[in-house]
Design a protein around this motif. Structure first.
Motif, PDB file in Angstrom:
ATOM      1  N   SER A 178       0.841  -1.206   0.000  1.00 22.33           N
ATOM      2  CA  SER A 178       0.000   0.000   0.000  1.00 22.33           C
ATOM      3  C   SER A 178       0.868   1.244   0.000  1.00 22.33           C
ATOM      4  O   SER A 178       2.043   1.207   0.375  1.00 22.33           O
ATOM      5  CB  SER A 178      -0.933   0.009   1.217  1.00 22.33           C
ATOM      6  OG  SER A 178      -0.182   0.113   2.407  1.00 22.33           O
ATOM      7  N   LEU A 179       0.264   2.328  -0.424  1.00 23.47           N
ATOM      8  CA  LEU A 179       0.909   3.639  -0.393  1.00 23.47           C
ATOM      9  C   LEU A 179       0.025   4.555   0.421  1.00 23.47           C
ATOM     10  O   LEU A 179      -1.179   4.670   0.156  1.00 23.47           O
ATOM     11  CB  LEU A 179       1.095   4.201  -1.804  1.00 23.47           C
ATOM     12  CG  LEU A 179       2.057   3.441  -2.716  1.00 23.47           C
ATOM     13  CD1 LEU A 179       1.999   4.005  -4.139  1.00 23.47           C
ATOM     14  CD2 LEU A 179       3.481   3.528  -2.189  1.00 23.47           C
ATOM     15  N   SER A 180       0.608   5.191   1.410  1.00 23.35           N
ATOM     16  CA  SER A 180      -0.166   6.138   2.203  1.00 23.35           C
ATOM     17  C   SER A 180      -0.322   7.417   1.386  1.00 23.35           C
ATOM     18  O   SER A 180      -0.221   7.397   0.168  1.00 23.35           O
ATOM     19  CB  SER A 180       0.536   6.401   3.533  1.00 23.35           C
ATOM     20  OG  SER A 180       1.849   6.887   3.312  1.00 23.35           O
ATOM     21  N   ILE A 190      -3.909   3.039  -2.897  1.00 22.75           N
ATOM     22  CA  ILE A 190      -3.318   4.334  -2.565  1.00 22.75           C
ATOM     23  C   ILE A 190      -4.332   5.021  -1.670  1.00 22.75           C
ATOM     24  O   ILE A 190      -5.495   5.188  -2.052  1.00 22.75           O
ATOM     25  CB  ILE A 190      -3.065   5.180  -3.818  1.00 22.75           C
ATOM     26  CG1 ILE A 190      -2.088   4.471  -4.756  1.00 22.75           C
ATOM     27  CG2 ILE A 190      -2.534   6.556  -3.436  1.00 22.75           C
ATOM     28  CD1 ILE A 190      -1.908   5.187  -6.077  1.00 22.75           C
ATOM     29  N   SER A 191      -3.918   5.409  -0.487  1.00 25.54           N
ATOM     30  CA  SER A 191      -4.868   5.991   0.464  1.00 25.54           C
ATOM     31  C   SER A 191      -5.396   7.332  -0.022  1.00 25.54           C
ATOM     32  O   SER A 191      -6.606   7.520  -0.154  1.00 25.54           O
ATOM     33  CB  SER A 191      -4.208   6.146   1.840  1.00 25.54           C
ATOM     34  OG  SER A 191      -3.808   4.886   2.342  1.00 25.54           O
ATOM     35  N   THR A 192      -4.505   8.269  -0.285  1.00 24.41           N
ATOM     36  CA  THR A 192      -4.912   9.587  -0.793  1.00 24.41           C
ATOM     37  C   THR A 192      -3.824  10.144  -1.698  1.00 24.41           C
ATOM     38  O   THR A 192      -2.651   9.812  -1.559  1.00 24.41           O
ATOM     39  CB  THR A 192      -5.154  10.593   0.359  1.00 24.41           C
ATOM     40  OG1 THR A 192      -3.978  10.674   1.164  1.00 24.41           O
ATOM     41  CG2 THR A 192      -6.345  10.182   1.201  1.00 24.41           C
ATOM     42  N   GLN A 238     -10.746  -0.963  -6.542  1.00 22.94           N
ATOM     43  CA  GLN A 238     -11.560  -0.171  -7.467  1.00 22.94           C
ATOM     44  C   GLN A 238     -11.489   1.324  -7.172  1.00 22.94           C
ATOM     45  O   GLN A 238     -11.512   2.143  -8.079  1.00 22.94           O
ATOM     46  CB  GLN A 238     -13.017  -0.654  -7.418  1.00 22.94           C
ATOM     47  CG  GLN A 238     -13.227  -2.047  -7.987  1.00 22.94           C
ATOM     48  CD  GLN A 238     -12.781  -2.129  -9.440  1.00 22.94           C
ATOM     49  OE1 GLN A 238     -13.123  -1.285 -10.266  1.00 22.94           O
ATOM     50  NE2 GLN A 238     -11.984  -3.152  -9.747  1.00 22.94           N
ATOM     51  N   ASN A 239     -11.418   1.702  -5.906  1.00 24.06           N
ATOM     52  CA  ASN A 239     -11.341   3.126  -5.585  1.00 24.06           C
ATOM     53  C   ASN A 239     -10.072   3.743  -6.143  1.00 24.06           C
ATOM     54  O   ASN A 239     -10.070   4.862  -6.666  1.00 24.06           O
ATOM     55  CB  ASN A 239     -11.385   3.319  -4.069  1.00 24.06           C
ATOM     56  CG  ASN A 239     -11.313   4.780  -3.678  1.00 24.06           C
ATOM     57  OD1 ASN A 239     -12.135   5.592  -4.087  1.00 24.06           O
ATOM     58  ND2 ASN A 239     -10.299   5.121  -2.894  1.00 24.06           N
ATOM     59  N   THR A 240      -8.960   3.014  -6.039  1.00 25.13           N
ATOM     60  CA  THR A 240      -7.701   3.512  -6.582  1.00 25.13           C
ATOM     61  C   THR A 240      -7.768   3.623  -8.094  1.00 25.13           C
ATOM     62  O   THR A 240      -7.361   4.641  -8.671  1.00 25.13           O
ATOM     63  CB  THR A 240      -6.539   2.576  -6.186  1.00 25.13           C
ATOM     64  OG1 THR A 240      -6.442   2.528  -4.763  1.00 25.13           O
ATOM     65  CG2 THR A 240      -5.227   3.072  -6.754  1.00 25.13           C
ATOM     66  N   VAL A 296      -7.702   8.119 -11.873  1.00 23.05           N
ATOM     67  CA  VAL A 296      -8.381   8.883 -12.925  1.00 23.05           C
ATOM     68  C   VAL A 296      -8.282  10.372 -12.641  1.00 23.05           C
ATOM     69  O   VAL A 296      -7.956  11.178 -13.525  1.00 23.05           O
ATOM     70  CB  VAL A 296      -9.849   8.450 -13.047  1.00 23.05           C
ATOM     71  CG1 VAL A 296     -10.618   9.411 -13.949  1.00 23.05           C
ATOM     72  CG2 VAL A 296      -9.939   7.033 -13.590  1.00 23.05           C
ATOM     73  N   ASP A 297      -8.553  10.764 -11.419  1.00 22.37           N
ATOM     74  CA  ASP A 297      -8.469  12.186 -11.063  1.00 22.37           C
ATOM     75  C   ASP A 297      -7.061  12.717 -11.267  1.00 22.37           C
ATOM     76  O   ASP A 297      -6.861  13.853 -11.718  1.00 22.37           O
ATOM     77  CB  ASP A 297      -8.892  12.384  -9.605  1.00 22.37           C
ATOM     78  CG  ASP A 297     -10.370  12.129  -9.381  1.00 22.37           C
ATOM     79  OD1 ASP A 297     -11.114  12.065 -10.384  1.00 22.37           O
ATOM     80  OD2 ASP A 297     -10.779  11.980  -8.215  1.00 22.37           O
ATOM     81  N   ARG A 298      -6.056  11.890 -10.933  1.00 22.30           N
ATOM     82  CA  ARG A 298      -4.675  12.349 -11.077  1.00 22.30           C
ATOM     83  C   ARG A 298      -4.302  12.519 -12.545  1.00 22.30           C
ATOM     84  O   ARG A 298      -3.587  13.461 -12.916  1.00 22.30           O
ATOM     85  CB  ARG A 298      -3.731  11.322 -10.427  1.00 22.30           C
ATOM     86  CG  ARG A 298      -2.323  11.861 -10.221  1.00 22.30           C
ATOM     87  CD  ARG A 298      -2.336  12.980  -9.212  1.00 22.30           C
ATOM     88  NE  ARG A 298      -1.025  13.567  -9.017  1.00 22.30           N
ATOM     89  CZ  ARG A 298      -0.778  14.547  -8.156  1.00 22.30           C
ATOM     90  NH1 ARG A 298      -1.747  15.049  -7.425  1.00 22.30           N
ATOM     91  NH2 ARG A 298       0.433  15.039  -8.028  1.00 22.30           N
TER      92      ARG A 298
END
Length: 802
Positions: A550-552, A572-574, A605-607, A613-615
């Motif tokens: 994981s990546l914080s 990826i958390s945030t 799925q959230n990542t 996508v937002d990035r």
């Protein structure tokens, strides 16, 4: 212009009566120009203009209202001007585009050079072209040189001419201004001389590199080297030797004299083995620069050897000593390096530098002994208080570095990559000095052994240690953990711990590195997690971190991230968006990097559908906002099979026909972005897959249909046997903006703004004609059998997007 004789009283009396355009050509005196302006300005009618041309910017400063530098021709203009004179037709009759490109690159947008070379190659066959191009690499066309030489002859004094010739002979490519000034420090006026050369355009600021970078184009460099050759018929009597054949003749036959100050040649240009005479340098008492270099220290077919070694003499005036593949075991026994600024002996046969005590090395700033595989120890460098860079990469026999480099307070760069025999220095754990706990970070547990006894409190550290290190390379070493003390390096900009296969974690104190911009952890296969990272981080390399789960929170300014084949990465958390005012201080070179999560099949799925996508969209918008629209714009790749809703037009198949409104090409139009989803079920892991994009449109220059081609590598060949591409996976590629796979995405943004220059085959289209239909085609020779285009999307960017 050298006088005002032409300004007769008859002319002066009639100036107030008419609005006039006055052109004064080739002014070389600021005094005369100032006199002319003062004489004419109060006599001219409103709306009048005076245009002055000069080879010297300094002449115009303080007098002119505005200064415009005449730009060199761009690729499109150069291509057509050359073809007009070489073939009397356009397009050209010759089918070898590579040779045409070589000529255009050599001419560097100089109209005179393009015309002269075009005339000289007219009606020549292919073999004659090849011969002419080969000759140009060594001897320039005299018609071109005669014109260019005027600027050299008009230089203010001998000192400035010497600075120009030194730069022409020493540097083959771009160079940092402060670096050149340090090498040429024996000239007390080098700073003003370089400024003068800039004013007269004999050197120029780089358009694409950092502000401190300068360059001299090939035509001017050749002119300078020809002037050096013309100084004397006998090479040994010249001040500068920059031709490989001439320099090797002098070294083999001991014909050098006290006249020689500079020797610089590329070993790739020699055509036979060279045996340097033992006393070749015995008469060169004024030698300042010795540069024997090669493009690749992997070696060449022909070698420069010293069969009997050098005798004890080597000029004490040497400022710059570089000899790639240096063939001796040590430097001459009586050589005094007290005036050396840089010592570079890459790939040498050195076992030690010198066996004698050096009194002072106060001038020495840089040492590069990389890939000197026989080097076992360093001399005591404590008498080098100004040493800034030390490169020991690939010194596989080196066993100790701590003692020789203690108390080097100005050391900012240290490279120990691949120094596999450095021993564990537990006995030095109580040593003091800032570098004690930094330079051995690559040795197992060494950071811990050295740091802990000394670091009694955080407040004590800044007072006790000199904080100057900006680049630390520990790649390929046996480190298992990094002590928290590594976080007390506020000046550190680059930290490379790639290929540290035993590294399991990083300390939380790494977030204290407030200057850190680049962190490379590629192939750290045991690394399981990362602590919070510094907010200043711009590039993060995590390639093949196979245990990372994981990546914080990722830094908001990080727009270059490679996490390919992180097979266990789940989330990826945030990854928040940066504030606009922070973007203004970012080094935009990092925007050219990819954001790549290819092979990360376990991402949630959230990542996939939200954070990444937002990035991707954010990266595109920021690049448009700050005008970063280069050819490698927005590559972004990640697992997924759905096109983001942000792409408001979606379809299936391999082509898109885009209908645009009339007069679409205006200041409101910023560009196009395309997104592609591929089904890779049949992808062969042993091939590389590329997608070519063809954009058809018309221009105002003619009524012909033009094609813009671009390509991106969507799948790479496997790097190692352990890296296997999954067969059943879908890849989403956003080309020109984003990339992924059946599980991955790629986006691409094509820029065809009316003010932009878009390379179209051999043409540069600077103005697009209103044309309501743009046809985009995706194709690859192996695409039908290897994978399938499932769907694609596109979005038009208006100015309001920002």
């Amino acid at each position: 212009m050298d006088s005002l004789v032409g300004a007769s009283s008859f002319i002066l009396e009639r100036l107030p009566r008419k609005k006039m355009l006055i052109v004064v050509d080739d002014v070389d005196s600021s005094i005369l120009l100032d006199t002319l302006v003062r004489e004419f300005r109060h006599r001219l009618a409103p709306g009048s203009r005076i245009i002055v041309t000069s080879r010297n910017r300094q002449v115009l400063k303080g007098v002119s209202d505005d200064i415009y530098k005449v730009q060199r021709l761009n690729s499109f203009e150069s291509f057509h001007l050359f073809c007009l004179h070489a073939f009397k037709s356009d397009p050209p009759a010759i089918d070898d585009q590579k040779m045409i490109s070589e000529v255009i690159s050599y001419a560097y947008g100089n109209p005179l050079a393009l015309k002269v070379l075009g005339f000289s190659l007219h009606s020549r066959n292919k073999e004659e072209w090849e011969s002419a191009l080969k000759k140009l690499k060594r001897f320039s066309n005299p018609d071109i040189q005669d014109v260019l030489r005027i600027s050299y002859e008009q230089l203010d004094d001998k000192g400035m001419k010497d600075t120009f010739l030194d730069i022409a002979c020493i540097f083959d490519s771009s160079f940092a201004r402060d670096y050149a000034e340090s090498i040429l420090v024996d000239n007390p006026y080098v700073k003003i001389d370089i400024t003068g050369l800039l004013d007269k355009s004999l050197i120029e600021n780089s358009e694409v590199l950092k502000d401190n970078e300068l360059l001299m184009n090939d035509l001017i460099r050749q002119m300078g080297r020809q002037i050096a050759r013309d100084e004397d018929e006998q090479p040994g009597n010249r001040c500068r030797l920059c031709d490989a054949k001439d320099a090797c003749y002098v070294l083999e036959n001991k014909t050098g004299t006290a006249a020689i100050e500079v020797i610089s040649f590329n070993m790739s240009e020699i055509t036979q083995n060279v045996r340097v005479c033992r006393s070749a340098f015995s008469n060169m008492c004024n030698l300042r620069i010795l540069k024997v270099y090669c493009d690749n220290i992997g070696g060449y077919g022909f070698k420069v050897s010293i069969p009997n070694g050098l005798d004890s003499y080597l000029s004490n005036k040497l400022r710059y000593f570089r000899w790639d593949l240096y063939p001796s075991k040590s430097l001459p026994s009586k050589f005094n390096p007290e005036n050396l600024v840089e010592l570079a002996l890459r790939g040498s046969h050195l076992e030690n530098l010198w066996n004698y005590k050096v009194q002072s090395l106060s001038m020495l700033r840089r040492i590069d002994l990389s890939y000197s595989k026989f080097l076992t120890q360093l001399p005591d460098l404590s008498r080098s208080p100004n040493l800034e860079r030390l490169n020991l990469e690939g010194c596989t026999s080196l066993v100790e570095v701590l003692s020789p480099i203690q108390n080097l307070d100005k050391l900012a760069y240290l490279n120990l990559n691949g120094c596999t025999k450095l021993k564990n220095l537990k006995d030095t754990s109580r040593s003091t000095g800032y570098l004690d706990f930094i330079l051995h970070g690559g040795i197992k547990n060494l950071l811990k052994n050295i740091c802990q006894p000394s670091l009694t409190s955080q407040a004590h550290i800044p007072q006790k240690f000199q904080v100057n290190l900006t680049c630390l390379i520990l790649s390929g070493t046996a480190i298992e953990e990094a002590d928290p003390s590594i976080g007390y390096l506020p000046g550190l900009v680059q930290l490379d711990m790639s290929y540290c296969t035993r590294l399991k974690s990083l300390p939380t104190s790494i977030c204290n590195l407030k200057s850190l911009e680049m962190l490379s952890l590629a192939f750290c296969s045991k690394l399981e997690k990362l602590p919070p990272l510094p907010s200043t981080l711009l590039h993060l390399g995590l390639y093949c971190c196979e245990s990372l789960k994981s990546l914080s929170e990722l830094p908001s300014l990080c727009f270059s991230l490679s996490a390919n084949y992180c097979k266990t990465l789940e989330k990826i958390s945030t990854w928040r968006a940066p504030l606009l005012h922070n973007m203004k201080i970012v080094n935009f070179n990092f925007f050219c990097g990819h954001i790549d999560f290819y092979g990360c099949e376990k991402l949630d799925q959230n990542t996939r559908n939200s954070i990444l996508v937002d990035r991707a969209v954010l990266k595109i918008l920021f690049r448009m906002k700050f005008g970063m629209t280069g050819p490698n714009s927005h590559d972004f790749r990640y697992p997924g099979d759905e096109i983001p809703k942000w792409f408001n037009y979606q379809t299936c198949g391999t082509s898109i026909k885009i209908m645009l409104c009339p007069n679409w090409n205006n200041a409101n139009f910023l560009g196009l972005a395309f997104c592609i989803v591929l089904d890779q079920n049949k992808t062969d892991p042993n091939i590389s897959l590329c997608i070519d994009c063809k954009l058809n449109f018309r221009t105002m220059d003619d009524d012909h249909l033009h094609e813009y081609h671009d390509s991106r590598a969507l799948l790479e060949r496997k790097l190692e046997d352990k890296i296997k591409l999954r067969r059943k996976s879908k890849t989403l590629f956003v080309h020109g903006g984003i990339f992924s796979n059946p599980g991955s995405m790629v986006m691409t943004l094509f820029w065809i703004h009316g003010d932009d220059a878009v390379l179209v085959s051999n043409c540069l289209v600077s103005h697009a004609k209103p044309f309501p239909v743009i046809f985009l085609e995706l194709f690859d020779g192996e695409l039908p059998s290897k994978c399938k285009v499932l769907r694609q999307g596109r979005r038009v960017f208006p100015q309001q997007s920002l």
